[in-house]
Design a protein around this motif. Structure first.
Motif, short mmCIF file in Angstrom:
data_model
loop_
_atom_site.label_atom_id
_atom_site.label_comp_id
_atom_site.label_asym_id
_atom_site.label_seq_id
_atom_site.Cartn_x
_atom_site.Cartn_y
_atom_site.Cartn_z
N PHE A 112 44.30 90.15 22.29
CA PHE A 112 45.34 89.13 22.13
C PHE A 112 45.42 88.34 23.44
CE2 PHE A 112 46.64 92.72 19.46
CZ PHE A 112 46.73 92.09 18.22
N GLU A 113 45.41 87.02 23.32
CA GLU A 113 45.46 86.19 24.52
C GLU A 113 46.79 86.38 25.24
OE1 GLU A 113 43.64 82.26 24.50
OE2 GLU A 113 43.25 82.52 22.35
N ASN A 114 46.75 86.21 26.54
CA ASN A 114 47.94 86.28 27.39
C ASN A 114 48.53 87.68 27.49
OD1 ASN A 114 47.84 83.42 27.78
ND2 ASN A 114 48.83 83.17 25.77
N ILE A 115 47.75 88.71 27.18
CA ILE A 115 48.20 90.09 27.31
C ILE A 115 47.19 90.87 28.13
CG2 ILE A 115 48.59 92.25 26.04
CD1 ILE A 115 49.91 90.68 23.88
N ALA A 116 47.70 91.64 29.09
CA ALA A 116 46.85 92.47 29.94
C ALA A 116 47.15 93.93 29.69
CB ALA A 116 47.07 92.13 31.41
N CYS A 117 46.18 94.79 29.94
CA CYS A 117 46.33 96.21 29.63
C CYS A 117 45.50 97.05 30.58
CB CYS A 117 45.90 96.47 28.19
SG CYS A 117 45.82 98.20 27.72
N ALA A 118 46.08 98.18 30.99
CA ALA A 118 45.35 99.22 31.72
C ALA A 118 45.47 100.50 30.91
CB ALA A 118 45.92 99.42 33.12
N ALA A 119 44.36 101.21 30.69
CA ALA A 119 44.37 102.38 29.82
C ALA A 119 43.44 103.45 30.38
CB ALA A 119 43.94 102.01 28.40
N ALA A 120 43.68 104.68 29.94
CA ALA A 120 42.81 105.81 30.31
C ALA A 120 42.83 106.83 29.18
CB ALA A 120 43.26 106.45 31.61
N ALA A 121 41.72 107.52 29.00
CA ALA A 121 41.58 108.46 27.89
C ALA A 121 42.15 109.83 28.25
CB ALA A 121 40.11 108.60 27.49
N ILE A 122 42.71 110.48 27.24
CA ILE A 122 43.11 111.88 27.32
C ILE A 122 41.92 112.68 26.80
CG2 ILE A 122 44.72 113.64 26.47
CD1 ILE A 122 46.63 111.19 25.89
N ARG A 123 41.34 113.52 27.67
CA ARG A 123 40.07 114.15 27.31
C ARG A 123 40.20 115.66 27.18
NH1 ARG A 123 36.21 112.51 31.79
NH2 ARG A 123 38.02 111.73 32.91
N GLY A 124 39.52 116.18 26.18
CA GLY A 124 39.43 117.60 25.96
C GLY A 124 38.01 118.07 26.16
N PRO A 125 37.73 119.32 25.88
CA PRO A 125 36.38 119.86 26.10
C PRO A 125 35.32 119.23 25.21
CG PRO A 125 37.77 121.47 24.98
CD PRO A 125 38.67 120.37 25.43
N ARG A 126 35.73 118.61 24.10
CA ARG A 126 34.77 118.00 23.18
C ARG A 126 34.80 116.48 23.20
NH1 ARG A 126 35.54 120.70 17.44
NH2 ARG A 126 33.74 119.39 17.04
N GLY A 127 35.51 115.91 24.19
CA GLY A 127 35.56 114.46 24.28
C GLY A 127 36.98 113.94 24.23
N PRO A 128 37.14 112.61 24.09
CA PRO A 128 38.47 112.02 24.11
C PRO A 128 39.27 112.38 22.86
CG PRO A 128 36.84 110.37 23.53
CD PRO A 128 36.07 111.60 23.91
N VAL A 129 40.54 112.74 23.05
CA VAL A 129 41.42 113.05 21.92
C VAL A 129 42.51 112.00 21.76
CG1 VAL A 129 41.02 115.52 22.15
CG2 VAL A 129 42.97 114.49 23.34
N GLY A 130 42.58 111.07 22.68
CA GLY A 130 43.57 110.01 22.63
C GLY A 130 43.48 109.20 23.90
N ALA A 131 44.43 108.27 24.06
CA ALA A 131 44.48 107.46 25.27
C ALA A 131 45.89 106.92 25.45
CB ALA A 131 43.47 106.31 25.21
N VAL A 132 46.23 106.62 26.69
CA VAL A 132 47.52 106.01 27.01
C VAL A 132 47.25 104.68 27.69
CG1 VAL A 132 48.83 108.15 27.15
CG2 VAL A 132 47.64 107.32 29.18
#
Length: 278
Positions: A213-233
């Protein structure tokens, strides 16, 4: 070797009987296949599905392909799993109560410290599913909602999770779904793999500036478990938001949630296993 007529006849009758036992309608066969998947983490190969349902391999493959195209199932290098439509039945994408409970205090802390919108999301096929959204004055104009969906390839949440998935699986997930949303959208797989490599080099920090979406900025990081990402914030604000100020907060929150959920397994030796970045 010659087969006795009686044996050949018995084999033919057995095969005919097996064919008669197959569900006669396509709806019944599709239901039979969907019943194989007992939860959001259930994954099966084509061979698994054919064996469990007693359907011919070719029949199972044809129906699985149709279910993937219609988003009832998702297909990755690890096999088949429930897709967006299946997980959306009943208003949610599976049971994420534990993930939501673990993330809640960190989302609230990020909200208090930044005043920006904070998100919790999971990856379902080629899309991000929003599990939680908290926000201040900017929440009303941020085009996201709890229970909503957004493309993974052009959102901070999505890129954060895709960075910790094997490149071959990323290709399978996104090959037919990389449309442009804005002039800044990364719409080519090669360019996306370069971006995912940059995210890994920033210890998992994904940045998005007007890609979805134009005019919107975001910083994010993944929540990781032993088998890979399970979510992100993520932390989301106007394009003028200083991402360098909020970036450490979101990376730290994702790391802490991972540790709360998985302990030392979240930071084990296999957590960064990405064989190539294309």
């Amino acid at each position: 070797m010659t087969i006795a007529p009686e044996t050949a006849m018995e084999s033919a009758e057995a095969a005919a009987g097996a064919r008669r036992d197959l569900p006669p309608s396509m709806v019944e066969r599709m239901t039979l296949i969907l019943d194989v998947f007992q939860g959001r983490d259930s994954r099966h190969t084509l061979e698994d599905v054919a064996r469990i349902t007693n359907l011919p391999r070719s029949t199972a493959h044809r129906i699985l392909d149709q279910l993937v195209r219609l988003d009832w199932l998702a297909h990755t290098s690890f096999g088949y799993s429930l897709g967006r439509r299946s997980l959306s039945l009943g208003g949610g994408a599976g049971d994420h109560s534990e993930l939501r409970a673990a993330a809640a205090p960190y989302l609230h802390d990020m909200l208090l410290r930044t005043g920006a919108v904070v998100h919790l999301g999971v990856l379902v096929g080629h899309q991000v599913h929003y599990l939680d959204k908290m926000g201040g004055r900017f929440a009303a104009i941020a085009p996201s909602r709890v229970g909503g969906w957004a493309p993974a390839h052009c959102t901070g949440l999505g890129k954060a999770m895709l960075a910790w998935i094997e490149p071959e699986e990323v290709d399978l997930l996104l090959a037919d779904h990389m449309s442009s949303r804005t002039p800044r959208t990364i719409a080519e797989l090669g360019d996306l793999h370069l971006e995912l490599g940059r995210i890994r080099s920033r210890h998992g920090l994904a940045l998005e500036m007007g890609e979805c979406f134009e005019n919107i900025a975001c910083a994010a990081a993944a929540i990781r478990g032993p088998r890979g990402p399970v979510g992100a914030v993520s932390i989301v604000g106007e394009a003028s938001m200083p991402l360098e100020r909020v970036a450490p907060l979101v990376v730290d929150a994702a790391r802490r949630i991972s540790q709360d959920l998985f302990g030392d397994l979240a930071t084990g030796p296999n957590r960064n296993r990405i064989v190539s970045a294309h």
